[in-house]
Design a protein around this motif. Structure first.
Motif, PDB file in Angstrom:
ATOM      1  N   GLN A   4      -4.120  -4.046  -9.178  1.00 41.62           N
ATOM      2  CA  GLN A   4      -4.060  -2.703  -8.622  1.00 41.62           C
ATOM      3  C   GLN A   4      -5.439  -2.178  -8.254  1.00 41.62           C
ATOM      4  O   GLN A   4      -6.411  -2.324  -9.012  1.00 41.62           O
ATOM      5  CB  GLN A   4      -3.398  -1.758  -9.631  1.00 41.62           C
ATOM      6  CG  GLN A   4      -2.969  -0.422  -9.044  1.00 41.62           C
ATOM      7  CD  GLN A   4      -2.183   0.397 -10.049  1.00 41.62           C
ATOM      8  OE1 GLN A   4      -2.746   1.022 -10.944  1.00 41.62           O
ATOM      9  NE2 GLN A   4      -0.872   0.399  -9.898  1.00 41.62           N
ATOM     10  N   TRP A  52     -11.337  -2.317  -0.148  1.00 45.12           N
ATOM     11  CA  TRP A  52     -10.874  -1.177   0.636  1.00 45.12           C
ATOM     12  C   TRP A  52     -11.691  -1.109   1.928  1.00 45.12           C
ATOM     13  O   TRP A  52     -12.929  -1.223   1.892  1.00 45.12           O
ATOM     14  CB  TRP A  52     -11.054   0.144  -0.117  1.00 45.12           C
ATOM     15  CG  TRP A  52      -9.966   0.462  -1.074  1.00 45.12           C
ATOM     16  CD1 TRP A  52     -10.047   0.472  -2.441  1.00 45.12           C
ATOM     17  CD2 TRP A  52      -8.613   0.834  -0.765  1.00 45.12           C
ATOM     18  NE1 TRP A  52      -8.838   0.810  -2.979  1.00 45.12           N
ATOM     19  CE2 TRP A  52      -7.951   1.045  -1.986  1.00 45.12           C
ATOM     20  CE3 TRP A  52      -7.897   1.022   0.426  1.00 45.12           C
ATOM     21  CZ2 TRP A  52      -6.605   1.423  -2.055  1.00 45.12           C
ATOM     22  CZ3 TRP A  52      -6.584   1.390   0.355  1.00 45.12           C
ATOM     23  CH2 TRP A  52      -5.944   1.591  -0.872  1.00 45.12           C
ATOM     24  N   GLY A  76      -3.126   3.990  -3.068  1.00 42.67           N
ATOM     25  CA  GLY A  76      -2.961   2.865  -3.957  1.00 42.67           C
ATOM     26  C   GLY A  76      -2.602   1.568  -3.260  1.00 42.67           C
ATOM     27  O   GLY A  76      -2.170   1.554  -2.104  1.00 42.67           O
ATOM     28  N   CYS A  77      -2.799   0.493  -3.990  1.00 38.19           N
ATOM     29  CA  CYS A  77      -2.584  -0.846  -3.456  1.00 38.19           C
ATOM     30  C   CYS A  77      -2.238  -1.769  -4.616  1.00 38.19           C
ATOM     31  O   CYS A  77      -2.886  -1.722  -5.672  1.00 38.19           O
ATOM     32  CB  CYS A  77      -3.881  -1.281  -2.776  1.00 38.19           C
ATOM     33  SG  CYS A  77      -3.987  -2.992  -2.302  1.00 38.19           S
ATOM     34  N   THR A  78      -1.194  -2.587  -4.439  1.00 41.54           N
ATOM     35  CA  THR A  78      -0.804  -3.553  -5.462  1.00 41.54           C
ATOM     36  C   THR A  78      -0.645  -4.919  -4.831  1.00 41.54           C
ATOM     37  O   THR A  78      -0.035  -5.047  -3.770  1.00 41.54           O
ATOM     38  CB  THR A  78       0.520  -3.145  -6.130  1.00 41.54           C
ATOM     39  OG1 THR A  78       0.364  -1.885  -6.759  1.00 41.54           O
ATOM     40  CG2 THR A  78       0.938  -4.170  -7.167  1.00 41.54           C
ATOM     41  N   ILE A  80      -7.263   1.424  -6.533  1.00 39.30           N
ATOM     42  CA  ILE A  80      -7.025   2.829  -6.213  1.00 39.30           C
ATOM     43  C   ILE A  80      -8.237   3.403  -5.485  1.00 39.30           C
ATOM     44  O   ILE A  80      -9.382   3.158  -5.885  1.00 39.30           O
ATOM     45  CB  ILE A  80      -6.773   3.660  -7.483  1.00 39.30           C
ATOM     46  CG1 ILE A  80      -5.637   3.052  -8.318  1.00 39.30           C
ATOM     47  CG2 ILE A  80      -6.468   5.115  -7.121  1.00 39.30           C
ATOM     48  CD1 ILE A  80      -4.285   3.062  -7.642  1.00 39.30           C
ATOM     49  N   CYS A 128      -6.138  -1.816   2.449  1.00 38.07           N
ATOM     50  CA  CYS A 128      -6.440  -2.579   1.246  1.00 38.07           C
ATOM     51  C   CYS A 128      -6.347  -4.055   1.607  1.00 38.07           C
ATOM     52  O   CYS A 128      -5.541  -4.442   2.477  1.00 38.07           O
ATOM     53  CB  CYS A 128      -5.432  -2.226   0.149  1.00 38.07           C
ATOM     54  SG  CYS A 128      -5.686  -3.093  -1.403  1.00 38.07           S
ATOM     55  N   SER A 152      -5.385  10.334  -3.411  1.00 38.35           N
ATOM     56  CA  SER A 152      -5.270   9.086  -4.142  1.00 38.35           C
ATOM     57  C   SER A 152      -4.426   8.122  -3.322  1.00 38.35           C
ATOM     58  O   SER A 152      -3.274   8.423  -3.000  1.00 38.35           O
ATOM     59  CB  SER A 152      -4.634   9.312  -5.518  1.00 38.35           C
ATOM     60  OG  SER A 152      -4.560   8.095  -6.226  1.00 38.35           O
ATOM     61  N   ARG A 199     -10.269  -0.010 -10.347  1.00 38.54           N
ATOM     62  CA  ARG A 199      -9.351  -1.135 -10.512  1.00 38.54           C
ATOM     63  C   ARG A 199      -8.867  -1.109 -11.962  1.00 38.54           C
ATOM     64  O   ARG A 199      -9.446  -1.746 -12.836  1.00 38.54           O
ATOM     65  CB  ARG A 199     -10.032  -2.455 -10.192  1.00 38.54           C
ATOM     66  CG  ARG A 199      -9.083  -3.639 -10.219  1.00 38.54           C
ATOM     67  CD  ARG A 199      -9.763  -4.878  -9.683  1.00 38.54           C
ATOM     68  NE  ARG A 199      -8.887  -6.034  -9.721  1.00 38.54           N
ATOM     69  CZ  ARG A 199      -9.227  -7.229  -9.243  1.00 38.54           C
ATOM     70  NH1 ARG A 199     -10.423  -7.407  -8.692  1.00 38.54           N
ATOM     71  NH2 ARG A 199      -8.380  -8.229  -9.316  1.00 38.54           N
ATOM     72  N   SER A 225      -9.838   7.101  -4.137  1.00 38.39           N
ATOM     73  CA  SER A 225      -9.608   8.520  -4.394  1.00 38.39           C
ATOM     74  C   SER A 225     -10.832   9.363  -4.055  1.00 38.39           C
ATOM     75  O   SER A 225     -11.945   8.858  -3.882  1.00 38.39           O
ATOM     76  CB  SER A 225      -9.231   8.730  -5.869  1.00 38.39           C
ATOM     77  OG  SER A 225     -10.287   8.292  -6.706  1.00 38.39           O
ATOM     78  N   GLN A 230       0.834  -1.189   0.000  1.00 37.88           N
ATOM     79  CA  GLN A 230       0.000   0.000   0.000  1.00 37.88           C
ATOM     80  C   GLN A 230       0.870   1.241   0.000  1.00 37.88           C
ATOM     81  O   GLN A 230       1.920   1.287   0.646  1.00 37.88           O
ATOM     82  CB  GLN A 230      -0.896   0.046   1.261  1.00 37.88           C
ATOM     83  CG  GLN A 230      -2.136  -0.795   1.166  1.00 37.88           C
ATOM     84  CD  GLN A 230      -3.086  -0.527   2.316  1.00 37.88           C
ATOM     85  OE1 GLN A 230      -3.291  -1.393   3.159  1.00 37.88           O
ATOM     86  NE2 GLN A 230      -3.677   0.671   2.347  1.00 37.88           N
TER      87      GLN A 230
END
Lengths: 111, 113
Positions: free
Chosen positions: B73, B35, B22-24, B75, B91, B20, B68, B77, B6
């Motif tokens: 990934q 989320w 993010g998460c991968t 996101i 995440c 924003s 997505r 926001s 994250q």
């Protein structure tokens, strides 16, 4: 919407004692119940889950589910200081993609 | 082994500014993505979930949106932050249908001032 309530809010036990945590949920159609452990500032980690009425044992953990009374409990045998954390009860509904969490029980195990 | 990353770890943002997060997820193909949000001292609430690329479902309305763009990934926001957006954002992922374990990332601490 599922309502999940946990008790007690806080629990202090001496090292070696049994810790007992409770959780009630509002919908008998709930699919599975999970217990998560969360340390401060960290993401929760799953400990144990139960789907069917009855009990399930894994190591020092035992969970009991009674769907008729909408109640689930978690018991930690031989509690250790390293078990000190917040324990979260989570319930999934028929839509498995949504988990409803309780507000947690803060467990403190004193050496 | 599966890893979930994250970013950022923490943010301090002004009211009204955009956000924003993010998460991968690496090491898993076509995971379910989630989320969650936890206000300080509050209950963990699920905000969104996604089963496949391009599809996101909202669970709780908090004037946030999620997307997505890729399989791995997710996101989160908003164009205008509120004070009430402060908290801990997590995440998470799971695999498959039914009773499966949800794995959480390390979270992002957001403070809105």
């Amino acid at each position: 919407q599922e309502k999940v309530q946990q008790s007690p809010e806080s629990l202090i036990v001496p090292e070696g004692a049994m810790s007992s945590l409770n959780c009630t949920f509002s919908n008998s159609a709930s699919q599975s119940i999970w217990w998560y452990q969360q340390h401060p500032g960290k993401g929760p980690e799953a400990l144990i889950s139960i789907f069917s009425n009855g009990n399930k044992k894994e190591g020092r953990l035992t969970v009991y589910l009674n769907r008729a009374s909408l109640h689930v409990s978690l018991h930690i045998r031989d509690s250790q200081p390293s078990d000190s954390a917040v324990y979260l009860c989570a319930v999934s509904m028929s839509n498995y993609n949504v988990l409803y969490f309780g507000s947690g029980t803060k467990l403190t195990v004193e050496p | 082994a599966q890893t979930i990353h994250q970013w950022p770890v923490a943010e301090i943002k002004a009211v009204g500014s955009p956000l924003s997060l993010g998460c991968t997820i690496k090491g898993k193909s076509s995971p379910n993505l989630y989320w969650y949000w936890q206000a300080t001292g509050g209950t963990l609430q699920q905000l969104f979930y996604s089963i496949t690329v391009g599809q996101v479902e909202s669970v709780v309305q908090l004037n946030l949106s999620a997307s997505r763009p890729k399989d791995d990934q997710f996101i989160l926001s908003t164009e205008k932050l509120l004070l009430s957006h402060s908290g801990f954002y997590l995440c998470a992922w799971s695999q498959g249908q039914g009773v499966t374990e949800v794995f959480f990332g390390k979270g992002t601490r957001l403070t809105v001032v």
